[in-house]
Enzyme design. Sequence first.
Site, mmCIF file in Angstrom:
data_model
loop_
_atom_site.group_PDB
_atom_site.id
_atom_site.type_symbol
_atom_site.label_atom_id
_atom_site.label_comp_id
_atom_site.label_asym_id
_atom_site.label_seq_id
_atom_site.Cartn_x
_atom_site.Cartn_y
_atom_site.Cartn_z
ATOM 1 N N LYS A 199 0.118 6.148 -4.349
ATOM 2 C CA LYS A 199 0.882 6.872 -5.775
ATOM 3 C C LYS A 199 2.076 6.075 -6.073
ATOM 4 O O LYS A 199 3.057 5.686 -6.454
ATOM 5 C CB LYS A 199 1.009 8.374 -5.826
ATOM 6 N N GLY A 200 2.782 5.854 -4.841
ATOM 7 C CA GLY A 200 4.469 5.903 -4.486
ATOM 8 C C GLY A 200 4.577 4.533 -5.136
ATOM 9 O O GLY A 200 6.174 4.967 -6.115
ATOM 10 N N ARG A 219 8.871 12.739 -6.846
ATOM 11 C CA ARG A 219 8.504 11.502 -7.569
ATOM 12 C C ARG A 219 9.160 10.944 -8.982
ATOM 13 O O ARG A 219 9.381 10.098 -9.351
ATOM 14 C CB ARG A 219 6.835 11.444 -7.141
ATOM 15 N N ASP A 237 7.540 10.006 -2.547
ATOM 16 C CA ASP A 237 7.594 12.127 -2.110
ATOM 17 C C ASP A 237 8.115 11.814 -1.005
ATOM 18 O O ASP A 237 7.796 10.978 -0.314
ATOM 19 C CB ASP A 237 6.014 12.334 -3.081
ATOM 20 N N ASP A 271 7.391 0.996 5.827
ATOM 21 C CA ASP A 271 7.747 1.938 7.523
ATOM 22 C C ASP A 271 6.797 0.910 8.692
ATOM 23 O O ASP A 271 7.401 -0.382 8.445
ATOM 24 C CB ASP A 271 6.879 2.507 6.790
HETATM 25 P P1 IMP Z 1 3.202 2.079 6.453
HETATM 26 O O1 IMP Z 1 1.744 1.976 6.644
HETATM 27 O O2 IMP Z 1 3.331 2.641 7.825
HETATM 28 O O3 IMP Z 1 3.914 1.048 6.410
HETATM 29 O O4 IMP Z 1 3.777 2.781 5.253
HETATM 30 C C1 IMP Z 1 3.348 2.746 3.930
HETATM 31 C C2 IMP Z 1 3.582 4.294 3.557
HETATM 32 O O5 IMP Z 1 4.706 5.343 3.959
HETATM 33 C C3 IMP Z 1 5.036 3.876 2.237
HETATM 34 O O6 IMP Z 1 3.737 2.587 1.058
HETATM 35 C C4 IMP Z 1 4.880 4.928 1.588
HETATM 36 O O7 IMP Z 1 3.941 6.097 1.092
HETATM 37 C C5 IMP Z 1 4.813 6.263 2.897
HETATM 38 N N1 IMP Z 1 6.458 6.205 3.706
HETATM 39 C C6 IMP Z 1 6.865 5.062 4.982
HETATM 40 N N2 IMP Z 1 8.233 5.512 4.547
HETATM 41 C C7 IMP Z 1 8.782 6.880 3.123
HETATM 42 C C8 IMP Z 1 9.553 7.259 3.360
HETATM 43 O O8 IMP Z 1 10.850 7.050 3.562
HETATM 44 N N3 IMP Z 1 9.127 7.967 1.762
HETATM 45 C C9 IMP Z 1 8.344 8.489 1.520
HETATM 46 N N4 IMP Z 1 7.362 8.413 2.339
HETATM 47 C C10 IMP Z 1 7.542 6.745 3.071
HETATM 48 MG MG MG Z 2 3.024 4.406 -0.118
#
Ligand code: IMP
Ligand code: MG
Length: 181
Positions: free
Chosen positions: A43-44, A168, A162, A106
Amino acid sequence: MNEREPRLHLLFDAATIARRTEELAEAIAQRLPPEFTLVVLLKGAFVFAADLVRALDRRGLRPRIEFLHVSSYGLGTESSGAVKVVGTTPEAIAGREVLLVDDIQDTGRTLAHTTELLLREGARRVWTCTLLDKPARRTVDIVPDFVGFEIPDVFVVGYGIDWAERFRHLPWIGWIEREGT
Ligand code: IMP
Ligand code: MG
């Protein structure tokens, strides 16, 4: 405010985000072909994508728009590691250039996994755009093509992003002061 309510600190205000979104649209317009599919990671990325497509329109780019629901965090602030993907549209992907739009990188697992999925579905090329990037947290080797802002390892919310489904709706981006930090 009860004691468990997190403290929010401003990181990027709405005007700063809007300015950077215009710059990203400019960079995208210079590199992508006129015909492409823009895939929004739910959703982000929904707020960012809504502003980005209008900034792209101002530059004459009118992509087909698709949505993918990907989740990795559950209700916590630590990534669960597992990535769930729901809802792809094969005819919008096969043989096409695709711009994947996400909120924040992340570990990079979500973006890497989703890129692979789109390539398996026959995308000719997958470009990646993320509003925020935490390069210090990366565990997979992926560098987005377009990055709004690099940020340190803080947990951020707002502008679509979120914390356990909260915040959000904020028009700005803030970071959360967690217990013990
Ligand atoms: P990754 O797969 O570890 O790169 O995570 C990416 C997803 O984790 C992002 O699209 C977000 O939905 C969530 N995410 C990563 N960091 C944050 C944060 O600081 N706040 C909220 N959601 C996060
Ligand atoms: Mg995301």
